[in-house]
Motif scaffolding. Structure first.
Motif, PDB file in Angstrom:
ATOM      1  N   TYR A 191      -0.873   0.691 -14.511  1.00 55.10           N
ATOM      2  CA  TYR A 191      -0.661  -0.191 -13.529  1.00 55.10           C
ATOM      3  C   TYR A 191       0.920  -0.734 -13.519  1.00 55.10           C
ATOM      4  CZ  TYR A 191      -5.608  -0.447 -12.232  1.00 55.10           C
ATOM      5  OH  TYR A 191      -6.769  -0.325 -11.955  1.00 55.10           O
ATOM      6  N   TYR A 238      -6.221  -1.762  -0.388  1.00 47.23           N
ATOM      7  CA  TYR A 238      -5.262  -2.637  -1.465  1.00 47.23           C
ATOM      8  C   TYR A 238      -3.860  -2.638  -0.927  1.00 47.23           C
ATOM      9  CZ  TYR A 238      -8.798  -3.750  -5.063  1.00 47.23           C
ATOM     10  OH  TYR A 238      -9.787  -4.315  -5.716  1.00 47.23           O
ATOM     11  N   THR A 239      -3.448  -1.165  -0.613  1.00 47.76           N
ATOM     12  CA  THR A 239      -1.998  -1.023  -0.532  1.00 47.76           C
ATOM     13  C   THR A 239      -1.483  -1.666   0.901  1.00 47.76           C
ATOM     14  OG1 THR A 239      -2.923   1.184   0.745  1.00 47.76           O
ATOM     15  CG2 THR A 239      -2.215   1.323  -1.649  1.00 47.76           C
ATOM     16  N   ARG A 243      -0.586  -8.567  -1.554  1.00 51.04           N
ATOM     17  CA  ARG A 243      -0.611  -8.835  -2.947  1.00 51.04           C
ATOM     18  C   ARG A 243      -0.705  -7.474  -3.600  1.00 51.04           C
ATOM     19  NH1 ARG A 243      -2.276 -13.190  -6.581  1.00 51.04           N
ATOM     20  NH2 ARG A 243      -1.856 -12.174  -8.523  1.00 51.04           N
ATOM     21  N   GLY A 244      -1.460  -6.569  -2.817  1.00 57.48           N
ATOM     22  CA  GLY A 244      -1.477  -5.240  -3.521  1.00 57.48           C
ATOM     23  C   GLY A 244      -0.205  -4.458  -3.493  1.00 57.48           C
ATOM     24  N   LYS A 245       0.604  -4.747  -2.600  1.00 57.45           N
ATOM     25  CA  LYS A 245       2.367  -4.320  -2.674  1.00 57.45           C
ATOM     26  C   LYS A 245       2.756  -4.863  -3.983  1.00 57.45           C
ATOM     27  CE  LYS A 245       2.809  -3.406   2.115  1.00 57.45           C
ATOM     28  NZ  LYS A 245       1.594  -3.229   2.549  1.00 57.45           N
ATOM     29  N   VAL A 272      -0.235  -1.542  -6.880  1.00 59.72           N
ATOM     30  CA  VAL A 272      -1.255  -0.695  -6.933  1.00 59.72           C
ATOM     31  C   VAL A 272      -1.298   0.303  -5.951  1.00 59.72           C
ATOM     32  CG1 VAL A 272      -3.003  -2.377  -7.704  1.00 59.72           C
ATOM     33  CG2 VAL A 272      -2.773  -1.905  -5.205  1.00 59.72           C
ATOM     34  N   GLY A 323      -7.270   1.901  -4.082  1.00 58.72           N
ATOM     35  CA  GLY A 323      -8.183   0.627  -3.908  1.00 58.72           C
ATOM     36  C   GLY A 323      -8.724   0.436  -2.637  1.00 58.72           C
ATOM     37  N   GLY A 350     -11.314  -0.536  -7.203  1.00 63.58           N
ATOM     38  CA  GLY A 350     -10.101  -0.943  -7.205  1.00 63.58           C
ATOM     39  C   GLY A 350      -9.776  -1.948  -8.336  1.00 63.58           C
ATOM     40  N   LEU A 385      -5.778 -11.021  -3.266  1.00 64.61           N
ATOM     41  CA  LEU A 385      -6.589  -9.727  -2.993  1.00 64.61           C
ATOM     42  C   LEU A 385      -7.803 -10.270  -2.232  1.00 64.61           C
ATOM     43  CD1 LEU A 385      -6.775  -7.588  -6.110  1.00 64.61           C
ATOM     44  CD2 LEU A 385      -5.357  -7.032  -4.019  1.00 64.61           C
TER      45      LEU A 385
END
Length: 472
Positions: free
Chosen positions: A65, A381-382, A386-388, A392, A395, A415, A448
């Motif tokens: 990750y 997620y992207t 928070r995903g950025k 990640v 997800g 994810g 997330l």
């Protein structure tokens, strides 16, 4: 030590431990019988905790990750060997086993080491370190399960493994063939692929994890392919042979279609059987089911009124989480306690692949089959701040929503930390909350958990409750 108890528990895994502690907490005398030198059963020693710890270890050593996240890939001073790989797993197992033993002492539970066997409806014999006979008002069988080993496969614990012996390897294989694309097979396939092994995953069916929502399943499968897992569907393995060490590949096998397979190691991970042999169950009248499981009623009572059974030994769902509560519920019925008398019919599934999958409620296919008018909400997620931040690149959170009432019927997550995120979704489904309930709440940002709000807004758009946005 004495020989007369209110409850005798055979097996100290998650189900047996929680049952014993609950009975002792309410003042009943309890004896726990464990045939192995360590407490905790498969949940602590060969299954749940070890495999999940190995997943985290694989993520750490691979930098899965973190690759490119900070402008430079993490590099280790040396490559990880098997001793490194299992270091943290051994620490976690030791700590958990010590915690279980401490829990027994704290509650005044007597422990006996040896193989337990029912000598009657209220009597158990122990053979091993402690040789004795115990009498109990009730007996609870919580002996768990063991990996199924079909005939014709030369399990040697060195090159050819089941899901127990794979935890004792002394090297990380360059290549491995895994048979069975269920939860265990998929988890180990992702662990070894992330650690750099060439992984071939063989399954008799044409897809993995058939109980999952198909979109989530395909997302996981695509990610596994991207990470190097080679899927071989619609085939079985036969004619497995171990060759001398001087050969490049130690294990040679053949598929049912005639194609050869070669690898450094072989893992058979297709099914488990109940640990009921040698317990004297049928002799006292306990009914057995398929693959050594014990038949019980809704209170976990067997055909013998004083004998109960919980955990993997009774079969589906064979989860540590459900086994714990089965043990607690069984004690409630034994002693007539006015507490929880049954566990929920619905429970979350957590699959500790890389990335994780966790689900609760109905799938999209089930909504179609049941002719439920529905809409789908999705959030990636992207797209989350928070995903950025986390970096990640995969997800998805997916919700199934009843169209007219806007009630959330299912939550499916693929994810990072999906097994943590699912519990909020579980609460939404169980409480029959709506899209309005989700979007009206304030969530910490960036987190997330914002996936839920974005998925809810997406469902509102897909269901034509809101106009589609023209921009961000």
């Amino acid at each position: 030590m004495k020989d007369q108890y209110d409850l005798i528990v055979i097996g100290s895994g998650p189900a047996g431990e929680k049952a014993a502690v609950k009975a002792a907490y309410h003042g009943y005398s309890v004896a726990v019988v464990e045939k192995n030198t360590r407490f905790g059963g498969a949940g602590t020693n060969t299954g749940t905790l070890p495999s999940k710890t190995l997943k985290e270890t694989a993520l750490y050593y691979s930098g899965f990750y973190e690759k490119g996240l900070f402008g430079v890939d993490k590099e280790l001073e040396r490559s990880a060997n098997a001793q490194d790989f299992f270091f943290r797993k051994n620490q976690v197992v030791d700590s958990q086993e010590e915690g279980i033993e401490k829990n027994f002492r704290l509650h005044g539970i007597d422990t006996f080491h040896g193989a337990g066997k029912l000598l009657g409806p209220n009597k158990a014999g122990i053979t091993g370190k402690d040789n004795c006979e115990l009498n109990g008002k009730f007996i609870l069988v919580a002996t768990g399960s063991y990996p199924f080993q079909p005939e014709g496969i030369p399990f040697d614990g060195c090159y050819v493994h089941d899901s127990d012996t794979i935890l004792q390897i002394n090297r990380i294989p360059k290549s491995i063939v895994i048979v069975g694309a269920g939860v265990i097979g998929c988890e180990y396939a992702t662990i070894f692929s992330v650690m750099g092994s060439n992984v071939k995953l063989v399954n008799s069916r044409e897809e993995i994890l058939t109980f999952l929502d198909r979109e989530i399943c395909h997302a996981l499968q695509d990610q596994m392919k991207e990470d190097g897992v080679d899927f071989i569907f619609g085939n079985r393995v036969e004619d497995v042979a171990i060759l001398p060490e001087e050969h490049e590949h130690n294990v040679h096998a053949k598929l049912t279609n005639g194609e050869p397979l070669q690898a450094d190691m072989f893992l058979y991970a297709a099914g488990r059987s109940g640990c009921s042999a040698g317990l004297g169950l049928e002799e006292v009248g306990v009914e057995l089911g398929k693959r050594g499981t014990i038949v019980v009623d809704q209170s976990y009572r067997t055909a013998v009124p004083s004998v109960f059974a919980v955990g993997d030994i009774i079969g589906f769902p064979s989860l540590a989480s459900t086994g714990m509560d089965q043990g607690r519920v069984a004690v409630t019925h034994m002693f007539g306690l006015h507490e929880i008398e049954k566990i929920s019919e619905h429970f979350p599934y957590g699959i500790y692949t890389i990335p994780e999958v966790s689900v609760f409620g109905i799938t999209e296919d089930e909504a179609i089959e049941q002719e439920i008018p529905h809409v789908i909400g999705r959030a990636k997620y992207t797209d989350m701040p928070r995903g950025k931040i986390m970096g990640v690149d995969e997800g998805l959170l997916k919700i199934i929503v009843e169209k007219h009432t806007r009630t959330i019927l299912g939550v499916h997550i693929f994810g990072k930390i999906a097994t943590e995120l699912i519990h909020y979704g579980m609460s939404l489904v169980e409480n029959r909350e709506t899209l309005s309930d989700v979007i009206s709440r304030v969530y910490n940002t960036p987190t997330l958990h914002e996936l839920y709000k974005y998925a809810a807004y997406n469902a509102l758009i897909e269901g034509h409750y809101l106009d589609k946005p023209t921009g961000h």
